[in-house]
Motif scaffolding. Structure first.
Motif, PDB file in Angstrom:
ATOM      1  N   ASN A 193      44.120 110.214  72.731  1.00 49.84           N
ATOM      2  CA  ASN A 193      44.059 111.460  73.506  1.00 49.84           C
ATOM      3  C   ASN A 193      42.626 112.011  73.539  1.00 49.84           C
ATOM      4  O   ASN A 193      42.392 113.200  73.404  1.00 49.84           O
ATOM      5  N   PHE A 194      41.699 111.074  73.718  1.00 49.82           N
ATOM      6  CA  PHE A 194      40.277 111.415  73.777  1.00 49.82           C
ATOM      7  C   PHE A 194      39.698 110.738  75.013  1.00 49.82           C
ATOM      8  O   PHE A 194      39.555 109.518  75.058  1.00 49.82           O
ATOM      9  N   HIS A 195      39.380 111.535  76.014  1.00 48.92           N
ATOM     10  CA  HIS A 195      38.936 111.011  77.299  1.00 48.92           C
ATOM     11  C   HIS A 195      37.594 110.291  77.153  1.00 48.92           C
ATOM     12  O   HIS A 195      36.851 110.519  76.194  1.00 48.92           O
ATOM     13  N   LEU A 196      37.297 109.432  78.106  1.00 46.74           N
ATOM     14  CA  LEU A 196      35.992 108.768  78.110  1.00 46.74           C
ATOM     15  C   LEU A 196      34.877 109.800  78.268  1.00 46.74           C
ATOM     16  O   LEU A 196      35.083 110.880  78.828  1.00 46.74           O
ATOM     17  N   TYR A 197      33.706 109.462  77.770  1.00 49.74           N
ATOM     18  CA  TYR A 197      32.556 110.354  77.898  1.00 49.74           C
ATOM     19  C   TYR A 197      32.276 110.661  79.373  1.00 49.74           C
ATOM     20  O   TYR A 197      32.379 109.774  80.228  1.00 49.74           O
ATOM     21  N   THR A 198      31.933 111.896  79.643  1.00 50.89           N
ATOM     22  CA  THR A 198      31.656 112.340  81.000  1.00 50.89           C
ATOM     23  C   THR A 198      30.168 112.622  81.149  1.00 50.89           C
ATOM     24  O   THR A 198      29.608 113.460  80.433  1.00 50.89           O
ATOM     25  N   ILE A 199      29.535 111.908  82.056  1.00 51.41           N
ATOM     26  CA  ILE A 199      28.089 112.059  82.272  1.00 51.41           C
ATOM     27  C   ILE A 199      27.804 113.175  83.280  1.00 51.41           C
ATOM     28  O   ILE A 199      26.815 113.900  83.148  1.00 51.41           O
ATOM     29  N   VAL A 200      28.659 113.317  84.282  1.00 55.08           N
ATOM     30  CA  VAL A 200      28.462 114.373  85.283  1.00 55.08           C
ATOM     31  C   VAL A 200      28.624 115.722  84.597  1.00 55.08           C
ATOM     32  O   VAL A 200      29.653 116.012  83.991  1.00 55.08           O
ATOM     33  N   ILE A 201      27.619 116.558  84.717  1.00 57.24           N
ATOM     34  CA  ILE A 201      27.581 117.800  83.951  1.00 57.24           C
ATOM     35  C   ILE A 201      28.654 118.783  84.423  1.00 57.24           C
ATOM     36  O   ILE A 201      28.651 119.197  85.572  1.00 57.24           O
ATOM     37  N   GLY A 202      29.556 119.148  83.525  1.00 59.29           N
ATOM     38  CA  GLY A 202      30.528 120.204  83.791  1.00 59.29           C
ATOM     39  C   GLY A 202      31.826 119.773  84.422  1.00 59.29           C
ATOM     40  O   GLY A 202      32.792 120.547  84.425  1.00 59.29           O
ATOM     41  N   SER A 203      31.895 118.561  84.961  1.00 62.95           N
ATOM     42  CA  SER A 203      33.106 118.174  85.707  1.00 62.95           C
ATOM     43  C   SER A 203      34.329 118.073  84.805  1.00 62.95           C
ATOM     44  O   SER A 203      35.459 118.276  85.252  1.00 62.95           O
ATOM     45  N   GLN A 204      34.115 117.771  83.511  1.00 66.64           N
ATOM     46  CA  GLN A 204      35.255 117.608  82.611  1.00 66.64           C
ATOM     47  C   GLN A 204      36.016 118.904  82.387  1.00 66.64           C
ATOM     48  O   GLN A 204      37.188 118.885  81.978  1.00 66.64           O
ATOM     49  N   ALA A 205      35.380 120.047  82.648  1.00 65.64           N
ATOM     50  CA  ALA A 205      36.088 121.322  82.521  1.00 65.64           C
ATOM     51  C   ALA A 205      37.222 121.405  83.551  1.00 65.64           C
ATOM     52  O   ALA A 205      38.311 121.915  83.252  1.00 65.64           O
ATOM     53  N   LEU A 206      36.962 120.890  84.755  1.00 63.57           N
ATOM     54  CA  LEU A 206      38.011 120.844  85.778  1.00 63.57           C
ATOM     55  C   LEU A 206      39.082 119.818  85.418  1.00 63.57           C
ATOM     56  O   LEU A 206      40.283 120.065  85.605  1.00 63.57           O
ATOM     57  N   HIS A 207      38.659 118.674  84.904  1.00 62.22           N
ATOM     58  CA  HIS A 207      39.640 117.651  84.505  1.00 62.22           C
ATOM     59  C   HIS A 207      40.576 118.206  83.434  1.00 62.22           C
ATOM     60  O   HIS A 207      41.793 118.010  83.488  1.00 62.22           O
TER      61      HIS A 207
END
Length: 430
Positions: A193-207
């Motif tokens: 339950n640990f998503h892959l690292y997100t390089i695009v800044i801030g997009s993971q907040a929406l995910h």
């Protein structure tokens, strides 16, 4: 408070204590100012040089002029905030029964995470990794918040959450494949339950917000946590995530590691108010925690996840910490910040802070620290061996899948790159 759209069973996280109340405000001040709020107007037009503000604006400015910081362990290693009349008593209740063994576990987590991070930095300098984003100085924020999560919670990281990955059971060597260029992640997100690292800044907040909305609709009582930095808090994606989370009462915790620098831009160039206060505009609570205090980070995150699981909606945690090293190994922080700034933060080192407490409380002896040092050496050796055994990246993979059916320009660029690579072999044969 708006009720969740799904029926959700209340369930506390393991080891957590008294339930937090919605919108609880952590009292206590550090005396720092929030900027020039009192001089700003709220929609009233300024005429003939006269400054006009409404009484509401003046009241809000006064309330926002003090910056609150939740701290349970001082830089000197003294336990504070535990008394019943303490401003932090509610948060402290979430770690009131923490055992010496658990404290030693937190210390071990931070030490081993720092060692892994140091090895990765060294490997990049030796040409084994293409890039590395160090977490040096942010161990307490990550280990404290990571240990607050429950197995069924879901985590959305950026590219620096190596300590959180450790807490979620991801093998640290699996983090390195992407930075070597041999894979796009290296682990199955659903296994931990640990998503892959997100390089695009801030997009993971929406995910994270979208995932949390799904959790609520499924009627589950798990929580979701999204990590991002102070620089990412200026991204539109983060504001949109705040708004969706608030409107749909999503069970998500936004964990902002404010390490003072968005690459080379300081906080003063990003915001006029403390970051945690931004939550007020979206209708959910925000808390600033001492991000170099692993106990406070653990307690506040437990509080926020507990209220999310109970259907009380999102919360914003600003972990006030410091990036001791470079933004990434391609950065030179000496170009934009002074050594005395780093020295001041080194005095607040999160690992040294907990060690002082363990020693003063007689919770750890020299045998424990010596054993941990040996474990640290073993980890460092394993990291070096695993990385050096990884295959070299496919230099031509960058040209694949750019277009579904290929493209003449990409073919031309591939041929040019192939000729460039061949020139090295020619040079070696001379």
């Amino acid at each position: 408070m708006t009720e969740s759209t799904a029926a959700r069973k209340p369930r506390r996280s393991a080891g957590s204590k008294a339930a937090g109340t919605t919108g609880t405000k952590a009292a206590g001040t550090t005396g720092s100012k929030a900027g020039t709020d009192a001089k700003r107007t709220t929609g009233t037009k300024r005429t003939t040089g006269t400054k006009r503000t409404t009484s509401t604006t003046r009241t809000a400015a006064k309330k926002g002029s003090e910056t609150e910081l939740v701290q349970l362990l001082t830089p000197e290693g003294e336990r504070v905030g535990t008394a019943a009349n303490s401003a932090y008593a509610e948060y402290a209740s979430y770690v009131a029964d923490i055992t010496p063994d658990e404290l030693r576990g937190l210390y071990r987590d931070m030490v081993l995470t720092r060692r892994f991070d140091a090895e990765a930095t060294a490997l990049q300098r030796q040409g084994e990794l293409g890039l590395w984003a160090s977490l040096l100085g942010q161990e307490a924020a990550q280990i404290g918040s990571g240990r607050a999560t429950r197995e069924d919670d879901y985590v959305f990281p950026t590219y620096r959450e190596h300590g959180v990955a450790w807490c979620r059971g991801v093998d640290p060597t699996n983090l390195l494949g992407m930075f070597r260029g041999v894979n796009n992640g290296g682990w199955d997100p659903n296994s931990n339950n640990f998503h892959l690292y997100t390089i695009v800044i801030g997009s993971q907040a929406l995910h994270a917000t979208g995932y949390a909305m799904g959790v609520a609709k499924d009627g589950a009582d798990s929580g979701v946590i999204a990590y991002f930095g102070d620089g990412a808090s200026s991204q539109g994606d983060v504001s949109e995530a705040f708004n969706f989370a608030a409107v749909y009462n999503a069970p998500v915790v936004f964990f902002c590691q404010n390490n003072q620098w968005a690459i080379s831009e300081s906080n003063e160039k990003q915001t006029r108010v403390p970051l945690y206060q931004r939550a007020q505009g979206f209708g959910f609570p925000g808390v600033r925690v001492d991000g170099n205090d692993v106990l406070a980070s653990l307690a506040v995150t437990r509080w926020a996840l507990d209220r999310a699981r109970r259907g009380e909606g999102p919360a914003l945690i600003e972990a006030y910490t410091y990036r001791m090293g470079a933004h990434t190994t391609s950065d030179d922080p000496s170009r934009y910040r002074h050594d005395d700034e780093r020295a001041a933060w080194e005095a607040k080192d999160p690992i040294l802070r907990l060690r002082r407490f363990l020693e003063s409380a007689n919770h750890a002896d020299e045998g424990f620290f010596a054993e941990l040092e040996a474990e640290s050496e073993t980890l460092g050796k394993r990291v070096r061996e695993v990385v050096r055994a990884m295959p070299d990246p496919d230099r031509f993979a960058i040209f694949e899948n750019v277009y579904a059916d290929g493209h003449a320009l990409v073919d031309e660029e591939r041929a040019q790159f192939a000729a460039y690579q061949a020139s090295f072999a020619d040079a070696e044969g001379v």
